[in-house]
Write a protein that holds these residues in place. Structure first.
Motif, PDB file in Angstrom:
ATOM      1  N   VAL A   1       1.001  -1.196   0.347  1.00  0.00           N
ATOM      2  CA  VAL A   1       0.142   0.129   0.150  1.00  0.00           C
ATOM      3  C   VAL A   1       1.307   0.780   0.289  1.00  0.00           C
ATOM      4  O   VAL A   1       0.426   2.245  -0.456  1.00  0.00           O
ATOM      5  CB  VAL A   1      -1.029   0.122   1.462  1.00  0.00           C
ATOM      6  N   GLY A   2       1.667   1.153   0.780  1.00  0.00           N
ATOM      7  CA  GLY A   2       2.822   2.574   1.025  1.00  0.00           C
ATOM      8  C   GLY A   2       3.799   2.932   2.504  1.00  0.00           C
ATOM      9  O   GLY A   2       2.479   2.291   3.340  1.00  0.00           O
ATOM     10  N   LEU A   3       4.085   3.043   3.008  1.00  0.00           N
ATOM     11  CA  LEU A   3       4.835   3.541   3.878  1.00  0.00           C
ATOM     12  C   LEU A   3       4.390   5.141   4.991  1.00  0.00           C
ATOM     13  O   LEU A   3       5.521   4.846   5.379  1.00  0.00           O
ATOM     14  CB  LEU A   3       6.807   3.178   3.927  1.00  0.00           C
ATOM     15  N   ALA A   4       4.154   5.739   4.345  1.00  0.00           N
ATOM     16  CA  ALA A   4       3.664   7.190   4.965  1.00  0.00           C
ATOM     17  C   ALA A   4       2.600   6.762   5.350  1.00  0.00           C
ATOM     18  O   ALA A   4       1.817   5.692   6.089  1.00  0.00           O
ATOM     19  CB  ALA A   4       3.060   8.003   3.361  1.00  0.00           C
ATOM     20  N   ASP A   5       2.815   7.524   6.469  1.00  0.00           N
ATOM     21  CA  ASP A   5       1.481   7.489   7.757  1.00  0.00           C
ATOM     22  C   ASP A   5       0.218   7.637   7.542  1.00  0.00           C
ATOM     23  O   ASP A   5      -0.188   7.193   7.866  1.00  0.00           O
ATOM     24  CB  ASP A   5       2.165   8.724   9.265  1.00  0.00           C
ATOM     25  N   ALA A   6      -0.057   8.020   6.699  1.00  0.00           N
ATOM     26  CA  ALA A   6      -1.156   8.192   6.126  1.00  0.00           C
ATOM     27  C   ALA A   6      -1.892   7.229   5.352  1.00  0.00           C
ATOM     28  O   ALA A   6      -2.739   6.700   5.344  1.00  0.00           O
ATOM     29  CB  ALA A   6      -1.457   9.185   4.999  1.00  0.00           C
ATOM     30  N   ASP A   7      -1.328   5.653   4.893  1.00  0.00           N
ATOM     31  CA  ASP A   7      -1.302   5.162   4.898  1.00  0.00           C
ATOM     32  C   ASP A   7      -1.065   3.830   5.554  1.00  0.00           C
ATOM     33  O   ASP A   7      -1.967   2.145   5.473  1.00  0.00           O
ATOM     34  CB  ASP A   7      -0.510   4.269   2.998  1.00  0.00           C
ATOM     35  N   TYR A   8      -1.051   3.770   7.173  1.00  0.00           N
ATOM     36  CA  TYR A   8      -1.236   2.659   7.711  1.00  0.00           C
ATOM     37  C   TYR A   8      -2.618   2.254   7.705  1.00  0.00           C
ATOM     38  O   TYR A   8      -3.397   2.319   7.878  1.00  0.00           O
ATOM     39  CB  TYR A   8      -0.684   3.430   9.127  1.00  0.00           C
ATOM     40  N   LEU A   9      -1.822   1.105   8.295  1.00  0.00           N
ATOM     41  CA  LEU A   9      -3.299  -0.181   8.290  1.00  0.00           C
ATOM     42  C   LEU A   9      -3.636  -0.441   9.877  1.00  0.00           C
ATOM     43  O   LEU A   9      -2.514  -0.207  10.664  1.00  0.00           O
ATOM     44  CB  LEU A   9      -2.927  -1.330   7.492  1.00  0.00           C
ATOM     45  N   PHE A  10      -4.753  -0.777  10.322  1.00  0.00           N
ATOM     46  CA  PHE A  10      -5.086  -1.769  11.406  1.00  0.00           C
ATOM     47  C   PHE A  10      -4.649  -3.269  11.514  1.00  0.00           C
ATOM     48  O   PHE A  10      -5.113  -3.546  10.475  1.00  0.00           O
ATOM     49  CB  PHE A  10      -5.972  -0.870  11.990  1.00  0.00           C
ATOM     50  N   GLY A  11      -4.261  -3.528  12.389  1.00  0.00           N
ATOM     51  CA  GLY A  11      -4.347  -5.409  12.218  1.00  0.00           C
ATOM     52  C   GLY A  11      -4.392  -5.230  13.851  1.00  0.00           C
ATOM     53  O   GLY A  11      -4.207  -5.507  14.870  1.00  0.00           O
ATOM     54  N   TYR A  12      -5.591  -6.939  13.574  1.00  0.00           N
ATOM     55  CA  TYR A  12      -5.324  -7.205  14.931  1.00  0.00           C
ATOM     56  C   TYR A  12      -4.433  -8.884  15.210  1.00  0.00           C
ATOM     57  O   TYR A  12      -5.322  -9.583  13.663  1.00  0.00           O
ATOM     58  CB  TYR A  12      -6.219  -7.174  15.218  1.00  0.00           C
ATOM     59  N   ASN A  13      -4.563  -9.642  16.105  1.00  0.00           N
ATOM     60  CA  ASN A  13      -4.544 -11.507  16.037  1.00  0.00           C
ATOM     61  C   ASN A  13      -5.167 -11.801  17.397  1.00  0.00           C
ATOM     62  O   ASN A  13      -4.424 -10.633  18.565  1.00  0.00           O
ATOM     63  CB  ASN A  13      -2.781 -11.518  16.110  1.00  0.00           C
ATOM     64  N   VAL A  14      -5.476 -12.585  17.262  1.00  0.00           N
ATOM     65  CA  VAL A  14      -5.671 -13.504  18.976  1.00  0.00           C
ATOM     66  C   VAL A  14      -4.899 -13.368  19.303  1.00  0.00           C
ATOM     67  O   VAL A  14      -3.798 -15.064  18.840  1.00  0.00           O
ATOM     68  CB  VAL A  14      -6.976 -14.931  18.374  1.00  0.00           C
ATOM     69  N   LEU A  15      -4.205 -13.363  20.799  1.00  0.00           N
ATOM     70  CA  LEU A  15      -3.037 -14.316  21.113  1.00  0.00           C
ATOM     71  C   LEU A  15      -3.422 -15.904  21.902  1.00  0.00           C
ATOM     72  O   LEU A  15      -4.436 -16.095  22.347  1.00  0.00           O
ATOM     73  CB  LEU A  15      -2.720 -13.562  23.174  1.00  0.00           C
TER      74      LEU A  15
END
Length: 85
Positions: A62-76
């Protein structure tokens, strides 16, 4: 990086017993695949009662700019008392 202690006031060590104050720390989540620089972690409990690690990350597709950051999650999950994703 994570460490743990039997006391809230200290003696924090990593999985190998290295003190946090001596450079210790066990990696819980690192860059992998298209996930780059995961950070800003937190934990919540989902509706099934499982702990979930959430974080933001840059996607190399997608891109490495702050505006391109995505949300991720994982069950521990847990292994020998240590969390893993």
């Amino acid at each position: 990086m994570i460490t743990r202690s039997s006391s809230a006031t200290g003696g924090f060590v990593d999985k190998n017993g290295v003190k946090a104050t001596a450079g210790g720390g066990t990696i819980l989540l690192a860059s992998h695949g298209i996930v780059y620089g995961p950070g800003g972690q937190g934990i919540f409990t989902n509706s099934a009662g499982q702990p979930v690690l959430y974080y933001h990350y840059a996607s190399t597709t997608v891109g490495l700019a702050d505006a391109d950051y995505l949300f991720g999650y994982n069950v521990l999950s847990w292994s020998n008392g240590w969390p893993s994703v």
